[in-house]
Design a protein around this motif. Structure first.
Motif, PDB file in Angstrom:
ATOM      1  N   ARG A 102      40.580  40.149  20.716  1.00 15.17           N
ATOM      2  CA  ARG A 102      40.627  41.430  21.411  1.00 15.17           C
ATOM      3  C   ARG A 102      39.459  41.508  22.396  1.00 15.17           C
ATOM      4  NH1 ARG A 102      40.946  47.490  18.630  1.00 15.17           N
ATOM      5  NH2 ARG A 102      41.282  48.633  20.601  1.00 15.17           N
ATOM      6  N   ILE A 103      39.740  41.926  23.612  1.00 11.61           N
ATOM      7  CA  ILE A 103      38.713  42.074  24.639  1.00 11.61           C
ATOM      8  C   ILE A 103      38.268  43.533  24.657  1.00 11.61           C
ATOM      9  CG2 ILE A 103      38.111  41.743  27.058  1.00 11.61           C
ATOM     10  CD1 ILE A 103      38.805  39.169  25.565  1.00 11.61           C
ATOM     11  N   VAL A 104      36.996  43.755  24.347  1.00 16.29           N
ATOM     12  CA  VAL A 104      36.462  45.114  24.296  1.00 16.29           C
ATOM     13  C   VAL A 104      35.383  45.273  25.361  1.00 16.29           C
ATOM     14  CG1 VAL A 104      36.979  45.356  21.843  1.00 16.29           C
ATOM     15  CG2 VAL A 104      34.752  44.465  22.551  1.00 16.29           C
ATOM     16  N   SER A 105      34.994  46.511  25.598  1.00 16.08           N
ATOM     17  CA  SER A 105      34.001  46.803  26.627  1.00 16.08           C
ATOM     18  C   SER A 105      32.602  46.445  26.150  1.00 16.08           C
ATOM     19  CB  SER A 105      34.064  48.287  26.998  1.00 16.08           C
ATOM     20  OG  SER A 105      33.073  48.613  27.939  1.00 16.08           O
ATOM     21  N   HIS A 106      31.820  45.840  27.054  1.00 19.02           N
ATOM     22  CA  HIS A 106      30.421  45.537  26.752  1.00 19.02           C
ATOM     23  C   HIS A 106      29.579  46.751  27.121  1.00 19.02           C
ATOM     24  CE1 HIS A 106      26.649  43.501  26.287  1.00 19.02           C
ATOM     25  NE2 HIS A 106      26.319  43.677  27.553  1.00 19.02           N
ATOM     26  N   GLY A 107      29.329  47.573  26.124  1.00 19.47           N
ATOM     27  CA  GLY A 107      28.545  48.775  26.353  1.00 19.47           C
ATOM     28  C   GLY A 107      29.377  49.864  27.004  1.00 19.47           C
ATOM     29  N   VAL A 108      29.047  51.101  26.718  1.00 22.21           N
ATOM     30  CA  VAL A 108      29.732  52.246  27.310  1.00 22.21           C
ATOM     31  C   VAL A 108      28.683  53.111  28.000  1.00 22.21           C
ATOM     32  CG1 VAL A 108      31.184  54.259  26.896  1.00 22.21           C
ATOM     33  CG2 VAL A 108      31.465  52.212  25.476  1.00 22.21           C
ATOM     34  N   GLY A 109      28.767  53.166  29.331  1.00 16.82           N
ATOM     35  CA  GLY A 109      27.812  53.959  30.089  1.00 16.82           C
ATOM     36  C   GLY A 109      28.150  55.439  30.076  1.00 16.82           C
ATOM     37  N   ARG A 110      27.374  56.198  30.803  1.00 15.75           N
ATOM     38  CA  ARG A 110      27.593  57.642  30.844  1.00 15.75           C
ATOM     39  C   ARG A 110      28.673  58.046  31.837  1.00 15.75           C
ATOM     40  NH1 ARG A 110      21.426  60.184  30.695  1.00 15.75           N
ATOM     41  NH2 ARG A 110      20.827  59.305  28.651  1.00 15.75           N
ATOM     42  N   GLY A 111      28.950  57.193  32.806  1.00 19.92           N
ATOM     43  CA  GLY A 111      29.918  57.541  33.837  1.00 19.92           C
ATOM     44  C   GLY A 111      31.334  57.650  33.297  1.00 19.92           C
ATOM     45  N   TRP A 112      32.154  58.464  33.963  1.00 24.20           N
ATOM     46  CA  TRP A 112      33.525  58.671  33.497  1.00 24.20           C
ATOM     47  C   TRP A 112      34.339  57.381  33.551  1.00 24.20           C
ATOM     48  CZ3 TRP A 112      37.628  57.661  36.746  1.00 24.20           C
ATOM     49  CH2 TRP A 112      37.343  57.542  38.114  1.00 24.20           C
ATOM     50  N   LEU A 113      34.092  56.548  34.571  1.00 26.26           N
ATOM     51  CA  LEU A 113      34.879  55.327  34.691  1.00 26.26           C
ATOM     52  C   LEU A 113      34.522  54.325  33.596  1.00 26.26           C
ATOM     53  CD1 LEU A 113      37.018  53.845  36.220  1.00 26.26           C
ATOM     54  CD2 LEU A 113      35.304  53.088  37.882  1.00 26.26           C
ATOM     55  N   SER A 114      33.247  54.247  33.260  1.00 24.48           N
ATOM     56  CA  SER A 114      32.838  53.359  32.173  1.00 24.48           C
ATOM     57  C   SER A 114      33.487  53.779  30.859  1.00 24.48           C
ATOM     58  CB  SER A 114      31.314  53.373  32.047  1.00 24.48           C
ATOM     59  OG  SER A 114      30.896  52.624  30.924  1.00 24.48           O
ATOM     60  N   ARG A 115      33.507  55.078  30.598  1.00 23.06           N
ATOM     61  CA  ARG A 115      34.105  55.561  29.348  1.00 23.06           C
ATOM     62  C   ARG A 115      35.631  55.407  29.351  1.00 23.06           C
ATOM     63  NH1 ARG A 115      31.684  61.390  28.647  1.00 23.06           N
ATOM     64  NH2 ARG A 115      31.227  61.209  30.866  1.00 23.06           N
ATOM     65  N   TYR A 116      36.230  55.561  30.527  1.00 27.33           N
ATOM     66  CA  TYR A 116      37.676  55.350  30.611  1.00 27.33           C
ATOM     67  C   TYR A 116      38.021  53.881  30.353  1.00 27.33           C
ATOM     68  CZ  TYR A 116      42.342  54.879  32.628  1.00 27.33           C
ATOM     69  OH  TYR A 116      43.667  54.585  32.826  1.00 27.33           O
ATOM     70  N   GLU A 117      37.266  52.968  30.953  1.00 24.15           N
ATOM     71  CA  GLU A 117      37.518  51.543  30.756  1.00 24.15           C
ATOM     72  C   GLU A 117      37.314  51.133  29.306  1.00 24.15           C
ATOM     73  OE1 GLU A 117      38.268  48.425  32.928  1.00 24.15           O
ATOM     74  OE2 GLU A 117      39.499  50.205  33.228  1.00 24.15           O
ATOM     75  N   ALA A 118      36.325  51.737  28.651  1.00 24.98           N
ATOM     76  CA  ALA A 118      36.112  51.418  27.240  1.00 24.98           C
ATOM     77  C   ALA A 118      37.303  51.823  26.392  1.00 24.98           C
ATOM     78  CB  ALA A 118      34.847  52.112  26.742  1.00 24.98           C
ATOM     79  N   ALA A 119      38.007  52.865  26.815  1.00 27.78           N
ATOM     80  CA  ALA A 119      39.151  53.361  26.046  1.00 27.78           C
ATOM     81  C   ALA A 119      40.472  52.738  26.466  1.00 27.78           C
ATOM     82  CB  ALA A 119      39.252  54.879  26.192  1.00 27.78           C
ATOM     83  N   ARG A 120      40.574  52.314  27.737  1.00 34.33           N
ATOM     84  CA  ARG A 120      41.886  51.892  28.237  1.00 34.33           C
ATOM     85  C   ARG A 120      41.775  50.752  29.246  1.00 34.33           C
ATOM     86  NH1 ARG A 120      46.081  53.273  32.049  1.00 34.33           N
ATOM     87  NH2 ARG A 120      48.106  53.330  31.024  1.00 34.33           N
ATOM     88  N   SER A 121      41.054  49.736  28.897  1.00 36.38           N
ATOM     89  CA  SER A 121      40.961  48.575  29.774  1.00 36.38           C
ATOM     90  C   SER A 121      42.286  47.830  29.822  1.00 36.38           C
ATOM     91  CB  SER A 121      39.865  47.630  29.276  1.00 36.38           C
ATOM     92  OG  SER A 121      39.958  46.378  29.915  1.00 36.38           O
ATOM     93  N   ALA A 122      42.608  47.273  30.979  1.00 36.02           N
ATOM     94  CA  ALA A 122      43.824  46.470  31.109  1.00 36.02           C
ATOM     95  C   ALA A 122      43.731  45.173  30.311  1.00 36.02           C
ATOM     96  CB  ALA A 122      44.072  46.147  32.583  1.00 36.02           C
ATOM     97  N   LEU A 123      42.513  44.796  29.886  1.00 36.79           N
ATOM     98  CA  LEU A 123      42.328  43.564  29.122  1.00 36.79           C
ATOM     99  C   LEU A 123      42.396  43.792  27.615  1.00 36.79           C
ATOM    100  CD1 LEU A 123      39.343  41.978  31.102  1.00 36.79           C
ATOM    101  CD2 LEU A 123      41.800  41.690  31.491  1.00 36.79           C
TER     102      LEU A 123
END
Length: 458
Positions: free
Chosen positions: A183-204
């Motif tokens: 499973r490919i997960v996000s490396h760290g979750v920043g404060r920005g909305w896009l970082s948090r969105y990618e952590a929840a719904r990355s295409a990978l």
């Protein structure tokens, strides 16, 4: 190995009927097969005479693809890391690969010396391509240099923790397994909305359910951000004519050749997602452009909508019927017809059949809404401008699937920004899809696949 039924698999008729999988099917077992499945449910291991039954149920999505005991040691694995520039990211990636045999393929980086030094400091093997050929060519260059029985492809923007191979290696005790993806997960979750969105719904990120990877399955593809492959199955490797989607094509060719590809979410690899808006939007467009080229190689593998035919008809009746009451009545008739068909497949289970038919209708509505947002909105928008009654359904199709997803996942982002990011993600991806279809002059990805529940015997 103790086989485990997928949580979504229903066992009916004293174990003689199994309902589940993706797409859903009904399987009727004989008494010997039913007894074997009952043994598995009681926690007993697979008996050798029923391996074919287990493989069929795994392929159908009714049985989880559990790894067997054993598997190759890490000494039989070579890691191939393609890289272009990304010197700092490469150094972090290689730090997580210490102790493994690693080949770094420098795909024409402008600063050859900097990349070479990072590779040398990590004790890895450096291979230089003077002309940039893209990820497929770089991986193939590394693949040609591999002498071990197994190869793990890892992108340079991945961050790995010790033991990341532990959940992948045991799957290769099964000689029919060609590749396993973590499973490919996000490396760290920043404060920005896009970082948090990618952590929840990355295409990978392909989710938390283990599955066999195939175009019409629960997990239709896996990225090669990290992918372990049996060298004997890899053949010539990736199609270098594809600048994007080469990983999807590679996995689908393995599956079409009779090999099994598995997704193992218990193994996790962190990835540095794009979190700058411009780069993120550009990448989403690029992903969309790959669809038509993939469809040319795998016709019909990427339908615009893959859902129950009766469910889609029910929603079409609601939207297109001249009056609200008549539309609801027609929709109810469609659901009732579907329930009647399922009841014939599930004797003595009319309530279960009705529940499945209703669930199919709800799922079809959600999938149709997602398809409008991701594929058809360039056609739906002009239609809604001309026909006012289509405006509300269009808005609902864009927003409701995203809102339902937020309710299910409860990501670290408020619903307004999550839905807005989701809609933007879908709409921009559709721009790429249409761009790719126009370039390839191939419009088959616009077509839906409408299904009925399959039934039969193993």
């Amino acid at each position: 190995m103790i086989p485990r039924l997928d949580p979504g698999t229903l066992v009916l008729a004293q174990g003689r009927i199994l309902v589940g999988g993706h797409p859903r099917r009904v399987l009727r077992l004989d008494r010997v097969q039913a007894d074997e499945v009952a043994r598995w449910r009681a926690g007993r291991p697979l008996s050798g005479s029923h391996r074919a039954l287990a493989r069929l149920l795994v392929e159908a999505g009714m049985l989880r693809p559990e790894p067997e005991a054993g598997g190759p040691p890490e000494a039989e694995v070579t890691v191939v890391v393609p890289v272009h520039a990304r010197v700092r990211e490469l150094a972090a990636c290689l730090a997580g690969l210490r102790g493994l045999a690693v080949i770094v393929v420098d795909d024409g980086s402008p600063d050859e010396e900097a990349v070479s030094k990072v590779v040398s400091d990590a004790g890895a093997t450096y291979v230089r391509r003077d002309t940039r050929g893209g990820p497929a060519a770089a991986r193939n260059t590394g693949l040609a240099a591999v002498t071990t029985p197994y190869v793990a492809f890892v992108d340079s923007d991945c961050v790995l923790e010790p033991g990341w191979l532990d959940r992948l290696l045991p799957h290769f005790a099964d000689q029919e397994v060609a590749a396993v993806a973590p499973r490919i997960v996000s490396h760290g979750v920043g404060r920005g909305w896009l970082s948090r969105y990618e952590a929840a719904r990355s295409a990978l990120d392909m989710g938390g359910a283990a599955a066999v990877v195939r175009p019409d399955g629960l997990v239709p593809y896996v990225p090669t951000a990290a992918l372990m492959v049996r060298r004997a199955a890899a053949g010539a490797g990736f199609d270098e004519r594809l600048s994007l989607g080469e990983d999807v094509d590679f996995v689908w060719r393995l599956a079409a050749s009779g090999w099994q590809v598995r997704y193992e979410p218990g193994a996790k690899v962190a990835h540095r997602h794009r979190i700058r808006l411009g780069a993120w939007l550009a990448r989403r467009v690029e992903y969309g452009t790959a669809v038509a080229a993939l469809d040319r190689r795998h016709p019909g593998a990427i339908p615009a909508l893959d859902a129950s035919a009766w469910g889609v008809l029910a929603w079409a009746a609601v939207v297109c019927a001249p009056g609200r009451a008549s539309g609801v009545g027609l929709a109810a008739s469609c659901v009732a017809a579907h329930a009647a068909g399922l009841a014939r497949e599930l004797p003595g289970e009319p309530v279960r059949a009705a529940a499945l038919a209703g669930a199919d209708a709800l799922t079809a509505g959600r999938l149709a809404g997602a398809s409008i947002a991701q594929v058809w909105w360039p056609l739906a928008l002009p239609a809604a401008i001309v026909v006012p009654r289509l405006r509300l359904p269009l808005v609902a199709a864009l927003a409701l699937p995203a809102l339902a997803e937020w309710v299910e996942r409860r990501p670290p982002l408020d619903p307004i920004r999550y839905v807005a990011a989701h809609v933007l993600d879908d709409v921009v991806g559709a721009v790429g899809l249409w761009k790719g279809m126009l370039r390839e002059r191939r419009f088959r990805p616009l077509l839906p696949r409408l299904r009925r529940t399959r039934s039969g015997e193993p």
